[in-house]
Design a protein around this motif. Structure first.
Motif, PDB file in Angstrom:
ATOM      1  N   ALA A   1      -5.771   2.866   5.283  1.00 11.14           N
ATOM      2  CA  ALA A   1      -4.619   2.026   5.632  1.00 11.14           C
ATOM      3  C   ALA A   1      -5.066   0.812   6.446  1.00 11.14           C
ATOM      4  O   ALA A   1      -4.589  -0.307   6.221  1.00 11.14           O
ATOM      5  CB  ALA A   1      -3.584   2.842   6.407  1.00 11.14           C
TER       6      ALA A   1
ATOM      7  N   ARG B   1      -6.634  -1.720   4.223  1.00 11.90           N
ATOM      8  CA  ARG B   1      -5.590  -2.425   3.465  1.00 11.90           C
ATOM      9  C   ARG B   1      -4.914  -3.480   4.342  1.00 11.90           C
ATOM     10  O   ARG B   1      -4.700  -4.620   3.915  1.00 11.90           O
ATOM     11  CB  ARG B   1      -4.561  -1.416   2.940  1.00 11.90           C
TER      12      ARG B   1
ATOM     13  N   TYR C   1       1.844   5.545   4.134  1.00 10.79           N
ATOM     14  CA  TYR C   1       1.021   5.725   5.334  1.00 10.79           C
ATOM     15  C   TYR C   1       0.534   4.381   5.881  1.00 10.79           C
ATOM     16  O   TYR C   1       0.381   4.215   7.084  1.00 10.79           O
ATOM     17  CB  TYR C   1      -0.173   6.638   5.067  1.00 10.79           C
ATOM     18  N   THR C   2       0.301   3.421   4.997  1.00 10.89           N
ATOM     19  CA  THR C   2      -0.092   2.088   5.452  1.00 10.89           C
ATOM     20  C   THR C   2       1.006   1.502   6.322  1.00 10.89           C
ATOM     21  O   THR C   2       0.746   0.931   7.380  1.00 10.89           O
ATOM     22  CB  THR C   2      -0.377   1.157   4.257  1.00 10.89           C
ATOM     23  N   LYS C   3       2.232   1.672   5.891  1.00 11.52           N
ATOM     24  CA  LYS C   3       3.383   1.192   6.661  1.00 11.52           C
ATOM     25  C   LYS C   3       3.473   1.922   7.998  1.00 11.52           C
ATOM     26  O   LYS C   3       3.693   1.310   9.039  1.00 11.52           O
ATOM     27  CB  LYS C   3       4.659   1.393   5.856  1.00 11.52           C
TER      28      LYS C   3
ATOM     29  N   GLY D   1       0.835  -1.199   0.000  1.00 11.59           N
ATOM     30  CA  GLY D   1       0.000   0.000   0.000  1.00 11.59           C
ATOM     31  C   GLY D   1       0.867   1.245   0.000  1.00 11.59           C
ATOM     32  O   GLY D   1       2.013   1.223  -0.437  1.00 11.59           O
ATOM     33  N   THR D   2       0.343   2.302   0.537  1.00 12.25           N
ATOM     34  CA  THR D   2       1.076   3.558   0.572  1.00 12.25           C
ATOM     35  C   THR D   2       2.059   3.575   1.744  1.00 12.25           C
ATOM     36  O   THR D   2       2.060   2.683   2.594  1.00 12.25           O
ATOM     37  CB  THR D   2       0.104   4.744   0.736  1.00 12.25           C
TER      38      THR D   2
ATOM     39  N   THR E   1      -7.211   8.740   5.729  1.00 14.86           N
ATOM     40  CA  THR E   1      -6.017   8.009   5.306  1.00 14.86           C
ATOM     41  C   THR E   1      -5.760   6.827   6.226  1.00 14.86           C
ATOM     42  O   THR E   1      -5.424   5.727   5.772  1.00 14.86           O
ATOM     43  CB  THR E   1      -4.794   8.949   5.282  1.00 14.86           C
TER      44      THR E   1
END
Length: 87
Positions: free
Chosen positions: A49, A52, A8-10, A5-6, A45
């Motif tokens: 996340a 995801r 931000y997901t991390k 993902g992005t 966001t």
């Protein structure tokens, strides 16, 4: 990051991991706005996340409601998902 993902997901995953409690079955109890403030993004966001991370099996979300007040949501509980527990 591509399949994860992005970025931000991390960051959301790392923030959750930081708050996970082994004594409570590897779970964290946090509000979306707390995660958003920690990561430095919007609650939308964070919500994306979390979706995801759930779809990948990294977490499982338990949404909680207040017993006596209909419109009042409590902090959600985030638990480690099967993808992580099976490692």
């Amino acid at each position: 990051i591509g399949s994860f993902g992005t970025s931000y997901t991390k960051e959301v995953a790392l923030a959750l991991a930081h708050h996970m409690n082994k004594a409570k079955g590897w779970s964290a109890c946090l509000y979306l706005r707390t995660l958003a403030a920690t990561v430095g993004c919007t609650t939308r966001t964070v919500r994306n996340a979390l979706r995801r991370l759930e779809s990948l099996g990294f977490i499982q979300t338990v949404h909680r409601k207040h017993d006596q007040i209909a419109n009042w949501n409590l902090a959600s509980v985030y638990k480690l998902g099967q993808a992580v527990l099976s490692l």
